[in-house]
Design a protein around this motif. Sequence first.
Motif, short mmCIF file in Angstrom:
data_model
loop_
_atom_site.label_atom_id
_atom_site.label_comp_id
_atom_site.label_asym_id
_atom_site.label_seq_id
_atom_site.Cartn_x
_atom_site.Cartn_y
_atom_site.Cartn_z
N THR A 161 0.54 -1.27 0.17
CA THR A 161 0.33 0.06 0.34
C THR A 161 0.98 1.52 -0.23
O THR A 161 1.58 1.53 1.04
CB THR A 161 -0.98 0.07 1.50
OG1 THR A 161 -2.26 -1.12 0.81
CG2 THR A 161 -1.64 1.84 1.65
N ILE A 162 0.43 1.95 -0.71
CA ILE A 162 1.27 3.46 -1.26
C ILE A 162 0.28 4.46 -0.60
O ILE A 162 -0.68 4.91 -0.62
CB ILE A 162 1.72 3.91 -1.99
CG1 ILE A 162 3.14 2.43 -2.82
CG2 ILE A 162 2.55 5.37 -2.25
CD1 ILE A 162 4.12 2.05 -1.63
N ARG A 163 0.37 5.01 0.51
CA ARG A 163 -0.03 6.84 0.73
C ARG A 163 0.68 7.94 0.44
O ARG A 163 1.95 7.26 0.61
CB ARG A 163 0.14 6.22 2.63
CG ARG A 163 -0.88 5.39 2.71
CD ARG A 163 -0.52 5.16 4.58
NE ARG A 163 -1.57 5.85 4.94
CZ ARG A 163 -1.67 6.56 6.37
NH1 ARG A 163 -0.96 6.06 6.90
NH2 ARG A 163 -2.85 7.63 6.89
N HIS A 164 -0.15 8.28 0.24
CA HIS A 164 0.53 10.13 -0.03
C HIS A 164 0.35 10.89 1.52
O HIS A 164 -0.31 11.64 1.93
CB HIS A 164 -0.05 10.81 -0.98
CG HIS A 164 0.65 9.78 -2.62
ND1 HIS A 164 -0.43 8.75 -2.33
CD2 HIS A 164 1.33 10.50 -3.45
CE1 HIS A 164 0.54 8.47 -3.93
NE2 HIS A 164 0.82 9.68 -4.22
N MET A 236 2.86 17.17 -2.61
CA MET A 236 2.20 15.46 -2.36
C MET A 236 3.16 14.27 -2.69
O MET A 236 3.91 14.43 -3.83
CB MET A 236 1.23 15.92 -2.94
CG MET A 236 -0.05 15.05 -2.69
SD MET A 236 -1.11 15.09 -1.51
CE MET A 236 -2.21 15.50 -2.04
N LEU A 237 3.67 13.93 -1.63
CA LEU A 237 4.65 12.80 -2.10
C LEU A 237 4.70 11.34 -1.35
O LEU A 237 3.74 11.30 -0.32
CB LEU A 237 5.75 13.56 -1.91
CG LEU A 237 6.42 14.06 -2.65
CD1 LEU A 237 7.52 14.98 -1.96
CD2 LEU A 237 6.95 13.74 -4.46
N PRO A 238 4.64 10.86 -1.88
CA PRO A 238 4.82 9.01 -1.35
C PRO A 238 5.34 9.14 -0.06
O PRO A 238 6.24 9.68 -0.16
CB PRO A 238 5.15 8.32 -2.68
CG PRO A 238 4.91 8.83 -3.55
CD PRO A 238 5.82 10.80 -3.35
N THR A 239 4.62 8.26 0.96
CA THR A 239 5.41 8.03 1.86
C THR A 239 6.82 8.26 2.56
O THR A 239 7.95 8.14 3.49
CB THR A 239 4.46 8.06 3.31
OG1 THR A 239 4.53 6.20 3.13
CG2 THR A 239 3.47 8.70 3.61
N PHE A 240 7.67 7.22 1.27
CA PHE A 240 8.24 6.36 1.19
C PHE A 240 9.48 7.42 0.63
O PHE A 240 10.63 7.57 1.07
CB PHE A 240 8.42 5.41 -0.11
CG PHE A 240 8.35 4.99 -0.73
CD1 PHE A 240 9.43 5.57 -2.07
CD2 PHE A 240 6.84 4.95 -1.74
CE1 PHE A 240 8.49 5.92 -3.34
CE2 PHE A 240 6.95 5.35 -3.29
CZ PHE A 240 7.89 5.58 -3.85
N ILE A 241 9.15 8.59 -0.02
CA ILE A 241 10.34 9.41 0.04
C ILE A 241 10.33 10.61 1.14
O ILE A 241 11.28 11.33 1.55
CB ILE A 241 9.34 10.57 -1.36
CG1 ILE A 241 9.56 9.58 -2.51
CG2 ILE A 241 10.52 11.61 -2.01
CD1 ILE A 241 9.05 10.03 -3.68
N VAL A 242 9.19 11.10 2.04
CA VAL A 242 9.32 12.47 2.52
C VAL A 242 9.74 11.11 3.93
O VAL A 242 9.77 12.03 5.23
CB VAL A 242 7.74 12.81 2.67
CG1 VAL A 242 7.89 13.33 1.28
CG2 VAL A 242 6.76 12.34 2.44
#
Length: 307
Positions: A161-164, A236-242
């Motif tokens: 699952t990918i959250r932003h 607005m970015l995916p949480t794996f980036i931020v």
Amino acid sequence: MADRFEDLRILVAVVSAGGFAAGANRLGVAKSAVSRRIRELEDRLGVRLFDRTTRRVQLTDAGRDFHGRAVAILLSLEEAEEEASNASRALKGQIRIAAPVSFTAHCLAPAVGRFLELHPAVSLSIDTDDRMVDLIRDGFDLAIRIADLPDSSLVARRLVTIRHACVASPALLQRLGTPRTPMDLSNFPGVVYSNREEASYWRFADDLVPNVASRLAFGNGDAVREAAIAGLGIAMLPTFIVHDAVRRGALSIVLAKHMRPPIAMYALHPSMRNQTARAREFIDFLVGEFGGEPVWDRGLFSGGTAD
């Protein structure tokens, strides 16, 4: 027959690499040898496979049909060889993967070492490009994509699952205030990811799309994050980036209660019939590695938020 298989391999290499010189380089042979083999193949078939110009090489209609069959034949041959020689169950050969740039850097690259340890005769070639690739045309075994998938001939396996998160630097929030609703973002500068349409990029729950003045765009999520850290705008970015930037206080999450539902990341491959054993094993590895709650989301929304 072996020469004919080699002709097919050369054709597929030229198409996937995007030209005769690049295909020759991928195969480790001279460009002249590749050009000669393609010319001889066209003569034998009695049809032109490529339209050649000074700037690019492009498949003809007949070439596209023949290329699709060539890819299927080579995959079937490879699978047959694997099954015949796999008495020891040891996988071998190369897996070609297309994956998003930032996910590869943050998540995939640190994980693949464990797969290579398990399968020492397997090699991975990972092409990092956020644009959609054609798996069949470009000769990939699988692609990793974050998307609501359209109907296609590809087979999809859900990975994670990918959250932003909507994020901004503390300095920007101190200067402009903290947005309480998505529509408050009309008072903020935006930094956008140029591989998505802005209406999709800024979409919140209930299909709310604020009018954000976005004057800065990047084709890479890490660059968007760094611009947001520098206070150049909200993003607005995916949480794996931020997640790292949020945990160290360089970014704050805003509007967490208004975020659109999560989406999924998938491993896509052409079909089960033409999938190699090593590609199946790698997809199983990815499911085991990233399935369940993502490590980058754990506790993220309990701290570092500004709403």
